[in-house]
Write an enzyme that holds these catalytic residues in place. Structure first.
Site, PDB file in Angstrom:
ATOM      1  N   GLU A  78       0.887  -1.168   0.000  1.00  0.00           N
ATOM      2  CA  GLU A  78       0.000   0.000   0.000  1.00  0.00           C
ATOM      3  C   GLU A  78       0.916   1.207   0.000  1.00  0.00           C
ATOM      4  O   GLU A  78       1.597   1.495   0.988  1.00  0.00           O
ATOM      5  CB  GLU A  78      -0.914  -0.033   1.227  1.00  0.00           C
ATOM      6  CG  GLU A  78      -2.096   0.930   1.114  1.00  0.00           C
ATOM      7  CD  GLU A  78      -1.746   2.348   1.515  1.00  0.00           C
ATOM      8  OE1 GLU A  78      -1.364   3.129   0.610  1.00  0.00           O
ATOM      9  OE2 GLU A  78      -1.823   2.669   2.702  1.00  0.00           O
ATOM     10  N   CYS A  87      -2.956   8.099   4.130  1.00  0.00           N
ATOM     11  CA  CYS A  87      -2.741   7.329   2.901  1.00  0.00           C
ATOM     12  C   CYS A  87      -3.896   7.556   1.933  1.00  0.00           C
ATOM     13  O   CYS A  87      -3.693   7.808   0.753  1.00  0.00           O
ATOM     14  CB  CYS A  87      -2.614   5.841   3.230  1.00  0.00           C
ATOM     15  SG  CYS A  87      -1.195   5.456   4.285  1.00  0.00           S
TER      16      CYS A  87
END
Length: 658
Positions: free
Chosen positions: A351, A388
């Site tokens: 990720e 994120c």
């Protein structure tokens, strides 16, 4: 007692006569409580039999529900309570006497690539919090070994034992919210609101979903049998991978630890976590909490291991022999991790961040713009933009542009920035990585302004007598008229900067949406996305065209994370594979295909007779009819039309006769 009281009231109001007398109540044990429930239910049942009416039916239904729910509560296993005091090592005094951190320490060791210890400090006050050791390759290998021994025992645990562990964890979190949040605030500089929302709420939701649905996701799954396997029974089993390695970032110190722990442990694994050098101090408290939770739930306490350090420690974990690796970080470091993991064929989940687009269509009303502006500001300034999955690029249709810019500019200009720990009115906390990260912000802002963008709010690095210069603060920033050529539209900001792009009027709603989608998709990142329109179908249509692993319509893109049934992850430079949801749980297992005989239960030896036997034409040594026999099977079972199937039968007979 309360069941008796409630059912007595039902008697009264539903014409079942006066409530039965309540028994004297001391401190009932489980048996007496259940006996009371049974007696109350019997009273209602007898009354209902004597007076059949809708009232009696309703009372009977209510009684059944009460008996079931209260019985379930009484019969359920109590969840252990865990109390982990916040010691002085994680709650230093805040009186101005604490030594201040000197950022020069990070580069003060001459030619050394890394400092010899991990320095820990509060980015809002620059208070020195302490140091932690840098784990060597030998330290990492020892941690993996401890986790592997513990996992061997945990792999065979029951679903009930795993749920008990997660319930214990959930109880600890809900009963210790303030302590958990304060530790995260001291470590990262975020506000208490950002901590309660971004650290604790989402962790509770993940725990609740996993407790309720984790077993269903990992229970053996029946699959359809193949055409020629009609006497078989097939399924998929989800076996633990073993020991999971996780390299997690600093932006959410609590959630970034508990998130992989929850999934790894429920799937039957152990886990070794390498925390960021910018979020190591909090592991003192969170690590003690996890060990206490594991012990209270009866699980091996070595299931969760922490290692602290810099890049070399992370590299040691990648090469340590873990069975799967989760990495959350930048694309450049993710590439190094992937190459290192390839040497041992260790599967990885990557990720790697995002630059989420936030699209506003031209049909939004003034009232809707008021709502959208607040949503936009919460999205970009939550945790000072250090997310994120968070909006960084705002593509606003020409018709809504002026209204949107004036609203977000007014909101951002009123935000209070400063040390957050003991001031509930602070909106924006500190930048965790400090001056280094703020220099990155300033370079991106300066580049955009040099290419024609305008600053509405912020956009500078505090210095001199500015009170914000005493800590790691960058003011909330709104920059508008950002051109497509600006670096800030391609490089991840990871900070409190809202970049607004005007979507030119292209002559109609469809053309305007096409242009917004083109601009939004012109980026190498593709983690999450969202689109807003007065028309819900239009918002959904635009959102569906945005290149991203996640998307929301008429809501912040992070809303998908509030439903932990959904997978989390992106595409392009944002990485691959998923955590969260069914996909995330199953991703921490090895799928195992299983086939056995479905008719073993038949009597008189018929079950054994129907076990697979090699037909004579296919037995060794060959008699020459094997090809025709197999061809006949294909034509009989897969061919289209009666004539082809009959030809297949003929081939089978001919092959068998050889």
């Amino acid at each position: 007692f309360f069941s008796r009281l409630l059912l007595g009231q039902i008697h009264t109001y539903m014409r079942f006569g006066p409530p039965p007398p309540l028994p004297p109540v001391a401190t009932p044990d489980l048996a007496s409580a259940l006996a009371t429930l049974a007696a109350a239910f019997a009273d209602v049942l007898s009354a209902a039999a004597a007076d059949i009416s809708w009232q009696s039916a309703a009372a009977l239904a209510a009684s059944l529900c009460c008996v079931y729910l209260l019985g379930a509560v009484l019969l359920s296993e109590p969840t252990p309570r865990v109390d982990v005091p916040v010691d002085e090592d994680v709650e230093p005094k805040i009186d101005g006497s604490t030594a201040k951190f000197d950022a020069a320490l990070l580069t003060a060791e001459g030619a050394r690539r890394e400092p010899s210890v991990v320095y820990c400090w509060d980015p809002s006050s620059m208070d020195m919090l302490g140091t932690l050791p840098v784990a060597s390759a030998e330290d990492v290998a020892a941690a993996v070994g401890r986790a592997r021994v513990a996992q061997a025992a945990w792999a065979g645990s029951t679903w009930g034992a795993r749920r008990r562990l997660l319930r214990t964890m959930l109880r600890f979190v809900t009963e210790n919210q303030r302590a958990i949040a304060r530790v995260a605030v001291r470590e990262s500089g975020k506000t208490m609101v950002d901590a309660i929302f971004g650290e604790i709420l989402v962790t509770c939701e993940k725990l609740k979903w996993t407790i309720a649905h984790g077993e269903a996701a990992l229970r053996p799954e029946r699959r359809p049998t193949g055409t020629l396997a009609m006497t078989k029974r097939v399924k998929v089993e989800w076996r633990p991978v073993g020991v999971v390695g996780a390299i997690v970032p600093w932006n959410y110190p609590f959630h970034n630890v508990f998130n992989p722990v929850i999934s790894a442990l429920f799937a039957g694994n152990g886990i070794v976590i390498k925390v960021s050098e910018y979020a190591s101090w909090s592991t003192l408290y969170y690590g003690r909490a996890l060990r206490a939770i594991l012990a209270a739930a009866g699980a091996p306490t070595d299931l969760v291991q922490f290692v602290t350090g810099y890049g070399s420690t992370g590299a040691a974990l990648v090469g340590s022999g873990v069975d799967k690796l989760i990495f959350v970080g930048s694309p450049s470091v993710g590439g190094h991790v992937m190459r290192a993991a390839a040497a041992s064929l260790t599967p990885v989940v990557l990720e790697l961040g995002g630059k989420d687009p936030f699209v506003v269509c031209d049909d939004v009303s003034e009232a809707e713009l008021d709502r959208i502006a607040q949503v936009a500001c919460r999205g970009v300034f939550q945790n000072m933009g250090q997310n994120c999955a968070g909006p960084e690029r705002f593509f606003v249709a020409d018709a809504a542009y002026a209204g949107f810019c004036s609203r977000v500019g007014a909101i951002a200009s009123r935000l209070k920035c400063g040390p957050p720990l003991d001031d509930a009115e602070v909106d924006c906390g500190a930048i965790t990585m400090g001056r280094r990260q703020m220099g990155h912000y300033q370079a991106l802002v300066d580049d955009a302004v040099s290419k024609g963008a305008r600053l509405l709010v912020g956009g500078y690095t505090p210095s001199g007598d500015d009170p914000l210069a005493a800590g790691s603060f960058y003011p909330p920033t709104v920059i508008v008229d950002v051109p497509e050529s600006a670096d800030i539209l391609q490089t991840e900001i990871f900070g409190p900067i809202m970049c607004v792009v005007r979507v030119a009027d292209c002559g109609g709603a469809a053309a305007n949406d096409d242009e917004a989608v083109r601009l939004a998709n012109n980026c190498d990142f593709a983690l999450s996305s969202c689109a807003f329109a007065q028309s819900a179908p239009r918002a959904r249509a635009v959102a569906a065209r945005l290149e991203a692993g996640m998307s929301a319509s008429n809501d912040l893109e992070g809303s998908t994370y509030l439903s932990q049934s959904l997978p989390f992850g992106g595409r392009k430079q944002s990485g691959f594979d998923r955590f969260a949801g069914i996909e995330g749980l199953r991703g921490l297992t090895t799928p195992r295909a299983v086939c056995d005989d479905a008719l073993e239960w038949l009597p008189f030896g018929l079950g054994a007779l129907l076990r697979t036997a090699i037909p004579p034409p296919l037995q060794y040594p060959s008699r020459g009819g094997g090809f025709d026999f197999a061809s006949g099977l294909i034509e009989l079972f897969y061919g289209e039309g009666v004539s082809l199937k009959l030809r297949g039968v003929a081939k089978l007979i001919g092959a068998a006769a050889k």
